[in-house]
Write an enzyme that holds these catalytic residues in place. Sequence first.
Site, PDB file in Angstrom:
ATOM      1  N   CYS A  91      10.490  -2.530 -25.022  1.00 50.15           N
ATOM      2  CA  CYS A  91       9.869  -3.864 -24.908  1.00 50.15           C
ATOM      3  C   CYS A  91      10.492  -4.714 -23.814  1.00 50.15           C
ATOM      4  O   CYS A  91       9.934  -5.745 -23.441  1.00 50.15           O
ATOM      5  CB  CYS A  91       9.934  -4.593 -26.240  1.00 50.15           C
ATOM      6  SG  CYS A  91       9.174  -3.657 -27.550  1.00 50.15           S
TER       7      CYS A  91
ATOM      8  N   HIS B 210       8.839 -12.091 -24.837  1.00 49.84           N
ATOM      9  CA  HIS B 210       8.240 -10.879 -25.404  1.00 49.84           C
ATOM     10  C   HIS B 210       7.618 -11.264 -26.743  1.00 49.84           C
ATOM     11  O   HIS B 210       8.244 -11.943 -27.566  1.00 49.84           O
ATOM     12  CB  HIS B 210       9.332  -9.821 -25.588  1.00 49.84           C
ATOM     13  CG  HIS B 210       8.879  -8.648 -26.417  1.00 49.84           C
ATOM     14  ND1 HIS B 210       7.666  -8.021 -26.216  1.00 49.84           N
ATOM     15  CD2 HIS B 210       9.477  -8.003 -27.455  1.00 49.84           C
ATOM     16  CE1 HIS B 210       7.549  -7.037 -27.093  1.00 49.84           C
ATOM     17  NE2 HIS B 210       8.619  -7.008 -27.856  1.00 49.84           N
TER      18      HIS B 210
ATOM     19  N   ASN C  29       2.263  -7.003 -31.089  1.00 51.22           N
ATOM     20  CA  ASN C  29       3.367  -6.637 -30.191  1.00 51.22           C
ATOM     21  C   ASN C  29       2.899  -5.479 -29.303  1.00 51.22           C
ATOM     22  O   ASN C  29       2.713  -4.366 -29.785  1.00 51.22           O
ATOM     23  CB  ASN C  29       4.589  -6.245 -31.033  1.00 51.22           C
ATOM     24  CG  ASN C  29       5.783  -5.832 -30.190  1.00 51.22           C
ATOM     25  OD1 ASN C  29       5.672  -5.648 -28.981  1.00 51.22           O
ATOM     26  ND2 ASN C  29       6.929  -5.669 -30.835  1.00 51.22           N
TER      27      ASN C  29
HETATM   28  N1  ACO Z   1       2.624  -5.579 -46.100  1.00 46.01           N
HETATM   29  C1  ACO Z   1       3.141  -5.971 -47.269  1.00 46.01           C
HETATM   30  N2  ACO Z   1       4.433  -5.798 -47.593  1.00 46.01           N
HETATM   31  C2  ACO Z   1       5.224  -5.209 -46.676  1.00 46.01           C
HETATM   32  C3  ACO Z   1       4.739  -4.786 -45.434  1.00 46.01           C
HETATM   33  C4  ACO Z   1       3.379  -4.987 -45.166  1.00 46.01           C
HETATM   34  N3  ACO Z   1       2.806  -4.625 -44.005  1.00 46.01           N
HETATM   35  N4  ACO Z   1       5.769  -4.230 -44.743  1.00 46.01           N
HETATM   36  C5  ACO Z   1       6.847  -4.316 -45.510  1.00 46.01           C
HETATM   37  N5  ACO Z   1       6.523  -4.914 -46.681  1.00 46.01           N
HETATM   38  C6  ACO Z   1       7.387  -5.215 -47.808  1.00 46.01           C
HETATM   39  C7  ACO Z   1       8.622  -4.355 -47.860  1.00 46.01           C
HETATM   40  O1  ACO Z   1       8.340  -3.106 -48.460  1.00 46.01           O
HETATM   41  C8  ACO Z   1       9.550  -5.187 -48.697  1.00 46.01           C
HETATM   42  O2  ACO Z   1       9.212  -5.012 -50.039  1.00 46.01           O
HETATM   43  P1  ACO Z   1      10.358  -4.908 -51.168  1.00 46.01           P
HETATM   44  O3  ACO Z   1      11.109  -6.221 -51.058  1.00 46.01           O
HETATM   45  O4  ACO Z   1       9.589  -4.717 -52.412  1.00 46.01           O
HETATM   46  O5  ACO Z   1      11.213  -3.755 -50.727  1.00 46.01           O
HETATM   47  C9  ACO Z   1       9.167  -6.619 -48.317  1.00 46.01           C
HETATM   48  O6  ACO Z   1       7.881  -6.529 -47.692  1.00 46.01           O
HETATM   49  C10 ACO Z   1      10.137  -7.273 -47.394  1.00 46.01           C
HETATM   50  O7  ACO Z   1      10.448  -6.361 -46.346  1.00 46.01           O
HETATM   51  P2  ACO Z   1      11.426  -6.763 -45.204  1.00 46.01           P
HETATM   52  O8  ACO Z   1      11.581  -5.631 -44.268  1.00 46.01           O
HETATM   53  O9  ACO Z   1      12.651  -7.366 -45.811  1.00 46.01           O
HETATM   54  O10 ACO Z   1      10.592  -7.930 -44.518  1.00 46.01           O
HETATM   55  P3  ACO Z   1      11.067  -8.921 -43.425  1.00 46.01           P
HETATM   56  O11 ACO Z   1      10.950 -10.289 -43.921  1.00 46.01           O
HETATM   57  O12 ACO Z   1      12.359  -8.511 -42.796  1.00 46.01           O
HETATM   58  O13 ACO Z   1       9.925  -8.723 -42.341  1.00 46.01           O
HETATM   59  C11 ACO Z   1       9.603  -7.624 -40.243  1.00 46.01           C
HETATM   60  C12 ACO Z   1       9.733  -7.463 -41.748  1.00 46.01           C
HETATM   61  C13 ACO Z   1       8.338  -8.415 -39.936  1.00 46.01           C
HETATM   62  C14 ACO Z   1       9.483  -6.246 -39.619  1.00 46.01           C
HETATM   63  C15 ACO Z   1      10.852  -8.367 -39.728  1.00 46.01           C
HETATM   64  O14 ACO Z   1      12.024  -7.741 -40.146  1.00 46.01           O
HETATM   65  C16 ACO Z   1      10.850  -8.453 -38.240  1.00 46.01           C
HETATM   66  O15 ACO Z   1      10.094  -9.192 -37.668  1.00 46.01           O
HETATM   67  N6  ACO Z   1      11.758  -7.721 -37.587  1.00 46.01           N
HETATM   68  C17 ACO Z   1      11.802  -7.692 -36.148  1.00 46.01           C
HETATM   69  C18 ACO Z   1      10.746  -6.773 -35.710  1.00 46.01           C
HETATM   70  C19 ACO Z   1      10.498  -6.875 -34.279  1.00 46.01           C
HETATM   71  O16 ACO Z   1      10.437  -7.957 -33.737  1.00 46.01           O
HETATM   72  N7  ACO Z   1      10.372  -5.750 -33.668  1.00 46.01           N
HETATM   73  C20 ACO Z   1      10.072  -5.672 -32.340  1.00 46.01           C
HETATM   74  C21 ACO Z   1      11.236  -6.043 -31.433  1.00 46.01           C
HETATM   75  S1  ACO Z   1      11.553  -4.879 -30.271  1.00 46.01           S
HETATM   76  C22 ACO Z   1      10.101  -4.284 -29.881  1.00 46.01           C
HETATM   77  O17 ACO Z   1       9.238  -5.101 -29.631  1.00 46.01           O
HETATM   78  C23 ACO Z   1       9.836  -2.863 -29.870  1.00 46.01           C
END
Ligand code: ACO
Length: 330
Positions: free
Chosen positions: A124, A257, A287
């Site tokens: 990214c 980004h 993204n």
């Molecule tokens: N729908 C519903 N529930 C979901 C989904 C979904 N699509 N995906 C995960 N969950 C659930 C999980 O299973 C978890 O359930 P549990 O608590 O029963 O285990 C719950 O939601 C919370 O999961 P977390 O991973 O803790 O959620 P979080 O609040 O951290 O959000 C996310 C996840 C959006 C991926 C976040 O961590 C994030 O934004 N991380 C950065 C990601 C990013 O920016 N990546 C790109 C950067 S680099 C690049 O661009 C390649």
Amino acid sequence: MMNPQYSRLIASGSALPSHHVSNAEMVERLAKQGIETSDEWIRSRSGIEARYFADTGVLTSDLATQAAHTALTQAQLSVEQIDLIIVATSTPDHMGSFPSTACIVQHKLGMKNGAPAFDVQAVCSGFVYALTVADALIKAGSARRALVIGAETFSRILDFSDRSTCVLFGDGAAAVILEASERPGLRASALHADGQHHDILCVPGSLTKGQLNGSGFVYMEGQAVFKLAVDVLSKVANEVLLKASCTIADIDWLVPHQANIRIMESTAKKLGIAPEKVIRTVAVHGNTSAASIPLALDAGRRDGRIQEDHTILIEGVGGGFTWGAAILTL
Ligand code: ACO
């Protein structure tokens, strides 16, 4: 002849695939596999409302070529007036970028002037890396005009049984043209990497005897990525401000980004940039990895917010871990 002091962005263009996929469509698609997600979850965690997926047969080079054509038309340049092509992508047409997507784009553009063409892989952060390389080559006198493209068909590496990743990414491409200039220009850039975090955001598989060994899908430890991203993005933004002898007051637009609205908002807050100065396309594009910064930049230019003489700060973070930022005056 003296080498130019700067490279300057003179045109941009975007290409999005025709298949627009709303959160509602993602919910329906995952439900068919017995996987639960919701528009509310996707919006509240990421800010994403929709993304585009390329149809079968549409390659990264097709989107990149389309974006390049638009930028060339805007600049009123022929392909023969371009003497460098760099494509930033993690989803090249061919395995291992062999041959590079940039070479395929050169061919699809009908460019026959022998200009160098190569891919840059920094996930990214790829566009910031590619722009920095093109700027260096222009300032070294090796090229006068460069097409710098961020292009992805990320849907090809999404595991639709993993709801924590497949809802976040989309496909698209955008191109900019950098030209040698005595007027600023790309004022400064800063690039970084820390390979110790290579395994928190990756495609784990490798090739063995010509066969895929392991998973060919994106793997992401979301929370670890989130923490690292917020930390490094504000640091690198401050670093590049210092390098460019600018302060945050000189920045008209932050073009980050487009990974996640929460990362973008917390970075802007840490930097003291008002929310209305942040160009956001994550809601409509998802993204798009290396394509996300130029897509946002082009959207801001096309809707008239980013204007000539404006100074913009671009910044990105991605797998590797890699990150970088640059300041450009248009
Ligand atoms: N729908 C519903 N529930 C979901 C989904 C979904 N699509 N995906 C995960 N969950 C659930 C999980 O299973 C978890 O359930 P549990 O608590 O029963 O285990 C719950 O939601 C919370 O999961 P977390 O991973 O803790 O959620 P979080 O609040 O951290 O959000 C996310 C996840 C959006 C991926 C976040 O961590 C994030 O934004 N991380 C950065 C990601 C990013 O920016 N990546 C790109 C950067 S680099 C690049 O661009 C390649």
